[in-house]
Design an enzyme around this catalytic site. Structure first.
Site, PDB file in Angstrom:
ATOM      1  N   CYS A  29     -13.912  -5.596   4.232  1.00  0.00           N
ATOM      2  CA  CYS A  29     -12.884  -5.831   3.217  1.00  0.00           C
ATOM      3  C   CYS A  29     -11.690  -6.483   3.878  1.00  0.00           C
ATOM      4  O   CYS A  29     -11.529  -6.432   5.091  1.00  0.00           O
ATOM      5  CB  CYS A  29     -12.387  -4.518   2.616  1.00  0.00           C
ATOM      6  SG  CYS A  29     -13.594  -3.560   1.750  1.00  0.00           S
ATOM      7  N   GLU A  83     -14.360  -7.753  12.460  1.00  0.00           N
ATOM      8  CA  GLU A  83     -14.887  -6.398  12.316  1.00  0.00           C
ATOM      9  C   GLU A  83     -16.301  -6.252  12.861  1.00  0.00           C
ATOM     10  O   GLU A  83     -16.632  -5.217  13.428  1.00  0.00           O
ATOM     11  CB  GLU A  83     -14.860  -5.956  10.850  1.00  0.00           C
ATOM     12  CG  GLU A  83     -13.473  -5.720  10.321  1.00  0.00           C
ATOM     13  CD  GLU A  83     -13.454  -5.013   8.980  1.00  0.00           C
ATOM     14  OE1 GLU A  83     -14.471  -4.390   8.598  1.00  0.00           O
ATOM     15  OE2 GLU A  83     -12.412  -5.072   8.321  1.00  0.00           O
ATOM     16  N   HIS A 137       0.795  -1.225   0.000  1.00  0.00           N
ATOM     17  CA  HIS A 137       0.000   0.000   0.000  1.00  0.00           C
ATOM     18  C   HIS A 137       0.831   1.280   0.000  1.00  0.00           C
ATOM     19  O   HIS A 137       0.281   2.369   0.129  1.00  0.00           O
ATOM     20  CB  HIS A 137      -0.969  -0.018   1.183  1.00  0.00           C
ATOM     21  CG  HIS A 137      -2.039  -1.055   1.036  1.00  0.00           C
ATOM     22  ND1 HIS A 137      -1.919  -2.322   1.542  1.00  0.00           N
ATOM     23  CD2 HIS A 137      -3.235  -1.017   0.407  1.00  0.00           C
ATOM     24  CE1 HIS A 137      -2.997  -3.012   1.242  1.00  0.00           C
ATOM     25  NE2 HIS A 137      -3.818  -2.251   0.556  1.00  0.00           N
ATOM     26  N   GLU A 182      -5.581  -3.023  -6.179  1.00  0.00           N
ATOM     27  CA  GLU A 182      -6.118  -4.310  -5.775  1.00  0.00           C
ATOM     28  C   GLU A 182      -6.858  -5.055  -6.880  1.00  0.00           C
ATOM     29  O   GLU A 182      -7.507  -4.462  -7.733  1.00  0.00           O
ATOM     30  CB  GLU A 182      -7.045  -4.129  -4.563  1.00  0.00           C
ATOM     31  CG  GLU A 182      -6.270  -3.617  -3.369  1.00  0.00           C
ATOM     32  CD  GLU A 182      -7.001  -3.619  -2.060  1.00  0.00           C
ATOM     33  OE1 GLU A 182      -6.331  -3.708  -1.037  1.00  0.00           O
ATOM     34  OE2 GLU A 182      -8.252  -3.538  -2.068  1.00  0.00           O
TER      35      GLU A 182
END
Length: 188
Positions: A70, A90, A28, A119
């Protein structure tokens, strides 16, 4: 929230073929490394999908609205296994069966943090019962809300800055799948 920056992700080429691995952090950093990811949508019996507003602590696109959850599978990990783990982490819910409804390949740069997303994103759909209880991790999720797919597509078009940059593309993949599906639990 545990830092996932040192976790490994699976690097892929434009066709989704594995080419190696890198840490989340390295994948990233600009200019970014193309890697496998997944975007989950949970859908209730009325056809609405669950969105989450990403927590302020997120390193990419904090406080923007995104799909249900995600993440990235580790090298060699099954997508559905990784997605089930992220749902539990999450949102505090047990894994559900998933249907892959498409792939969305994209690049986006976060103007706030300078981090990037490059991605190969597998879009996954899970059907859930009405009234399912969620226990969101506040380090991951600021808020939750249900919305129809058609309303979501309109909202992303009208105010893209309020949404994660991948949300429009993954929602379009979901909408195409639902239009092609027969009416019933999987239909639109």
């Amino acid at each position: 929230m545990l830092s996932r920056e040192a976790d490994l992700v699976e690097l892929v080429d434009a066709h989704g073929t594995v080419t190696g691995s890198a840490t989340v952090l390295d994948a990233h950093e600009s200019p970014g490394l193309l890697h496998r990811a997944f975007s989950v949508f949970l859908r209730d019996p009325s056809g609405r999908v669950l969105l989450q507003q990403r927590a302020a602590a997120k390193t990419r696109f904090p406080l923007r609205w995104g799909n249900t959850c995600c993440g990235h599978p580790r090298p060699g990990e099954e997508l559905t296994t990784a997605a089930g783990k992220r749902l539990a982490e999450e949102l505090g819910v047990e894994p559900v069966p998933f249907t892959e409804v498409g792939v969305y390949v994209y690049f986006a740069e976060d103007p706030v943090t300078g981090r990037v997303e490059r991605e190969y994103d597998h879009v996954l759909l899970g059907e859930v019962p009405a009234g399912l209880e969620f226990r969101p991790d506040p380090a991951e999720v600021a808020r939750l809300r249900w919305i129809t797919v058609d309303d979501l597509l309109r909202d992303v078009q009208a105010a893209p800055e309020a949404y994660a940059p991948w949300l429009g593309g993954v929602t379009e993949r979901l909408a195409s799948h639902l239009l092609a599906a027969p009416e019933g639990p999987g239909g639109r």
